[in-house]
Write a protein that holds these residues in place. Sequence first.
Motif, PDB file in Angstrom:
ATOM      1  N   ALA A   1      -5.426  15.525  14.637  1.00 57.35           N
ATOM      2  CA  ALA A   1      -4.006  15.829  14.846  1.00 57.35           C
ATOM      3  C   ALA A   1      -3.271  14.760  15.665  1.00 57.35           C
ATOM      4  O   ALA A   1      -2.148  14.987  16.082  1.00 57.35           O
ATOM      5  N   LYS A   2      -3.888  13.614  15.905  1.00 55.79           N
ATOM      6  CA  LYS A   2      -3.219  12.516  16.599  1.00 55.79           C
ATOM      7  C   LYS A   2      -3.062  11.343  15.649  1.00 55.79           C
ATOM      8  O   LYS A   2      -3.958  11.063  14.857  1.00 55.79           O
ATOM      9  N   LYS A   3      -1.917  10.674  15.743  1.00 57.96           N
ATOM     10  CA  LYS A   3      -1.662   9.518  14.886  1.00 57.96           C
ATOM     11  C   LYS A   3      -2.739   8.469  15.131  1.00 57.96           C
ATOM     12  O   LYS A   3      -2.980   8.047  16.262  1.00 57.96           O
ATOM     13  N   PHE A   4      -3.390   8.050  14.055  1.00 58.55           N
ATOM     14  CA  PHE A   4      -4.523   7.144  14.124  1.00 58.55           C
ATOM     15  C   PHE A   4      -4.182   5.761  13.562  1.00 58.55           C
ATOM     16  O   PHE A   4      -4.755   4.764  13.940  1.00 58.55           O
ATOM     17  N   GLY A   5      -3.220   5.723  12.638  1.00 60.01           N
ATOM     18  CA  GLY A   5      -2.826   4.453  12.038  1.00 60.01           C
ATOM     19  C   GLY A   5      -1.598   4.620  11.174  1.00 60.01           C
ATOM     20  O   GLY A   5      -1.225   5.746  10.825  1.00 60.01           O
ATOM     21  N   ASN A   6      -0.960   3.511  10.870  1.00 57.07           N
ATOM     22  CA  ASN A   6       0.161   3.554   9.935  1.00 57.07           C
ATOM     23  C   ASN A   6       0.369   2.194   9.281  1.00 57.07           C
ATOM     24  O   ASN A   6      -0.151   1.183   9.729  1.00 57.07           O
ATOM     25  N   ILE A   7       1.135   2.237   8.201  1.00 53.06           N
ATOM     26  CA  ILE A   7       1.448   1.028   7.453  1.00 53.06           C
ATOM     27  C   ILE A   7       2.878   1.164   6.928  1.00 53.06           C
ATOM     28  O   ILE A   7       3.287   2.236   6.503  1.00 53.06           O
ATOM     29  N   ASN A   8       3.656   0.087   7.028  1.00 49.10           N
ATOM     30  CA  ASN A   8       5.008   0.027   6.484  1.00 49.10           C
ATOM     31  C   ASN A   8       5.008  -0.958   5.327  1.00 49.10           C
ATOM     32  O   ASN A   8       4.421  -2.035   5.435  1.00 49.10           O
TER      33      ASN A   8
ATOM     34  N   GLY B   1      -9.429  -0.258   9.695  1.00 53.17           N
ATOM     35  CA  GLY B   1      -8.283  -0.981   9.148  1.00 53.17           C
ATOM     36  C   GLY B   1      -8.544  -1.488   7.745  1.00 53.17           C
ATOM     37  O   GLY B   1      -7.704  -1.355   6.854  1.00 53.17           O
ATOM     38  N   SER B   2      -9.722  -2.055   7.522  1.00 46.45           N
ATOM     39  CA  SER B   2     -10.076  -2.542   6.181  1.00 46.45           C
ATOM     40  C   SER B   2     -10.161  -1.391   5.193  1.00 46.45           C
ATOM     41  O   SER B   2      -9.696  -1.498   4.053  1.00 46.45           O
ATOM     42  N   GLN B   3     -10.720  -0.281   5.622  1.00 44.50           N
ATOM     43  CA  GLN B   3     -10.819   0.892   4.747  1.00 44.50           C
ATOM     44  C   GLN B   3      -9.428   1.431   4.414  1.00 44.50           C
ATOM     45  O   GLN B   3      -9.135   1.746   3.261  1.00 44.50           O
ATOM     46  N   PHE B   4      -8.561   1.518   5.408  1.00 45.82           N
ATOM     47  CA  PHE B   4      -7.192   1.991   5.203  1.00 45.82           C
ATOM     48  C   PHE B   4      -6.446   1.058   4.249  1.00 45.82           C
ATOM     49  O   PHE B   4      -5.754   1.510   3.331  1.00 45.82           O
ATOM     50  N   LEU B   5      -6.605  -0.254   4.440  1.00 45.10           N
ATOM     51  CA  LEU B   5      -5.950  -1.230   3.577  1.00 45.10           C
ATOM     52  C   LEU B   5      -6.450  -1.098   2.136  1.00 45.10           C
ATOM     53  O   LEU B   5      -5.650  -1.119   1.194  1.00 45.10           O
ATOM     54  N   ARG B   6      -7.753  -0.941   1.934  1.00 47.92           N
ATOM     55  CA  ARG B   6      -8.301  -0.764   0.572  1.00 47.92           C
ATOM     56  C   ARG B   6      -7.757   0.508  -0.079  1.00 47.92           C
ATOM     57  O   ARG B   6      -7.381   0.503  -1.259  1.00 47.92           O
ATOM     58  N   LEU B   7      -7.702   1.598   0.677  1.00 48.24           N
ATOM     59  CA  LEU B   7      -7.149   2.847   0.135  1.00 48.24           C
ATOM     60  C   LEU B   7      -5.682   2.661  -0.244  1.00 48.24           C
ATOM     61  O   LEU B   7      -5.239   3.121  -1.303  1.00 48.24           O
ATOM     62  N   PHE B   8      -4.937   1.999   0.616  1.00 46.50           N
ATOM     63  CA  PHE B   8      -3.536   1.708   0.356  1.00 46.50           C
ATOM     64  C   PHE B   8      -3.380   0.886  -0.928  1.00 46.50           C
ATOM     65  O   PHE B   8      -2.572   1.202  -1.798  1.00 46.50           O
ATOM     66  N   GLU B   9      -4.179  -0.180  -1.063  1.00 43.34           N
ATOM     67  CA  GLU B   9      -4.093  -1.043  -2.244  1.00 43.34           C
ATOM     68  C   GLU B   9      -4.487  -0.280  -3.508  1.00 43.34           C
ATOM     69  O   GLU B   9      -3.779  -0.357  -4.526  1.00 43.34           O
ATOM     70  N   ASN B  10      -5.575   0.471  -3.466  1.00 40.56           N
ATOM     71  CA  ASN B  10      -6.017   1.224  -4.644  1.00 40.56           C
ATOM     72  C   ASN B  10      -5.002   2.275  -5.054  1.00 40.56           C
ATOM     73  O   ASN B  10      -4.710   2.446  -6.238  1.00 40.56           O
ATOM     74  N   TYR B  11      -4.442   2.983  -4.092  1.00 45.71           N
ATOM     75  CA  TYR B  11      -3.430   3.995  -4.408  1.00 45.71           C
ATOM     76  C   TYR B  11      -2.220   3.351  -5.083  1.00 45.71           C
ATOM     77  O   TYR B  11      -1.720   3.835  -6.099  1.00 45.71           O
ATOM     78  N   ASN B  12      -1.727   2.244  -4.528  1.00 39.80           N
ATOM     79  CA  ASN B  12      -0.541   1.593  -5.084  1.00 39.80           C
ATOM     80  C   ASN B  12      -0.797   0.971  -6.444  1.00 39.80           C
ATOM     81  O   ASN B  12       0.096   0.928  -7.280  1.00 39.80           O
TER      82      ASN B  12
ATOM     83  N   ILE C   1       0.877  -3.032   9.795  1.00 37.04           N
ATOM     84  CA  ILE C   1      -0.276  -2.142   9.718  1.00 37.04           C
ATOM     85  C   ILE C   1      -0.819  -2.023  11.133  1.00 37.04           C
ATOM     86  O   ILE C   1      -0.856  -3.004  11.876  1.00 37.04           O
ATOM     87  N   GLU C   2      -1.171  -0.815  11.513  1.00 33.22           N
ATOM     88  CA  GLU C   2      -1.697  -0.583  12.850  1.00 33.22           C
ATOM     89  C   GLU C   2      -2.800   0.469  12.783  1.00 33.22           C
ATOM     90  O   GLU C   2      -2.676   1.468  12.083  1.00 33.22           O
ATOM     91  N   MET C   3      -3.857   0.221  13.497  1.00 32.71           N
ATOM     92  CA  MET C   3      -4.941   1.187  13.662  1.00 32.71           C
ATOM     93  C   MET C   3      -5.183   1.337  15.155  1.00 32.71           C
ATOM     94  O   MET C   3      -5.212   0.349  15.885  1.00 32.71           O
ATOM     95  N   LYS C   4      -5.367   2.562  15.612  1.00 36.15           N
ATOM     96  CA  LYS C   4      -5.589   2.807  17.044  1.00 36.15           C
ATOM     97  C   LYS C   4      -6.962   2.317  17.491  1.00 36.15           C
ATOM     98  O   LYS C   4      -7.121   1.889  18.617  1.00 36.15           O
ATOM     99  N   GLU C   5      -7.964   2.402  16.620  1.00 35.97           N
ATOM    100  CA  GLU C   5      -9.305   1.932  16.954  1.00 35.97           C
ATOM    101  C   GLU C   5      -9.569   0.658  16.169  1.00 35.97           C
ATOM    102  O   GLU C   5      -9.474   0.640  14.956  1.00 35.97           O
ATOM    103  N   LYS C   6      -9.890  -0.390  16.874  1.00 38.34           N
ATOM    104  CA  LYS C   6     -10.070  -1.698  16.242  1.00 38.34           C
ATOM    105  C   LYS C   6     -11.549  -2.072  16.160  1.00 38.34           C
ATOM    106  O   LYS C   6     -12.382  -1.562  16.896  1.00 38.34           O
ATOM    107  N   ASN C   7     -11.850  -2.984  15.216  1.00 36.56           N
ATOM    108  CA  ASN C   7     -13.200  -3.549  15.038  1.00 36.56           C
ATOM    109  C   ASN C   7     -14.250  -2.512  14.675  1.00 36.56           C
ATOM    110  O   ASN C   7     -15.415  -2.658  15.026  1.00 36.56           O
ATOM    111  N   LYS C   8     -13.834  -1.468  13.949  1.00 35.39           N
ATOM    112  CA  LYS C   8     -14.775  -0.455  13.476  1.00 35.39           C
ATOM    113  C   LYS C   8     -14.721  -0.300  11.960  1.00 35.39           C
ATOM    114  O   LYS C   8     -15.358   0.575  11.407  1.00 35.39           O
ATOM    115  N   GLY C   9     -13.899  -1.139  11.292  1.00 35.54           N
ATOM    116  CA  GLY C   9     -13.786  -1.082   9.842  1.00 35.54           C
ATOM    117  C   GLY C   9     -12.724  -0.134   9.324  1.00 35.54           C
ATOM    118  O   GLY C   9     -12.480  -0.075   8.122  1.00 35.54           O
TER     119      GLY C   9
END
Length: 124
Positions: free
Chosen positions: A21-28, A51-62, A41-49
Amino acid sequence: SCHIKRTLPDMIHNINIYKYAKKFGNINFKIDGNNAILNYIEMKEKNKGYGSQFLRLFENYNKQAYNIKNFHLLIKKNPHNNLVLNFFQKNGYNYCNKEKNLQFSVFKDNNDRNDLHIMYKISV
């Protein structure tokens, strides 16, 4: 391809993701024909993968939802942005050839393209 047409600032899309229930990341981003233009693009937790996972999901969805063929990144030149640029390079983005006749998307302000890093990724 590095050609980006000028688009209207009120057409920005934003995706937020939440963890416990807390904002973890976003992309404009914007959709411009067969192009998705990212400016944040912003992720609250860095260097855990995450951001890359979020970016791949974003790209695949679009790719599926909007038939996106190219992804572009516009980011202000700033010495503090090296980590962000490295992140996108690690995820398959390349610098655009600045000699090309580029136009760029306007997000929140009118930036001269010389003040921007412009990167792209061709969808496969």
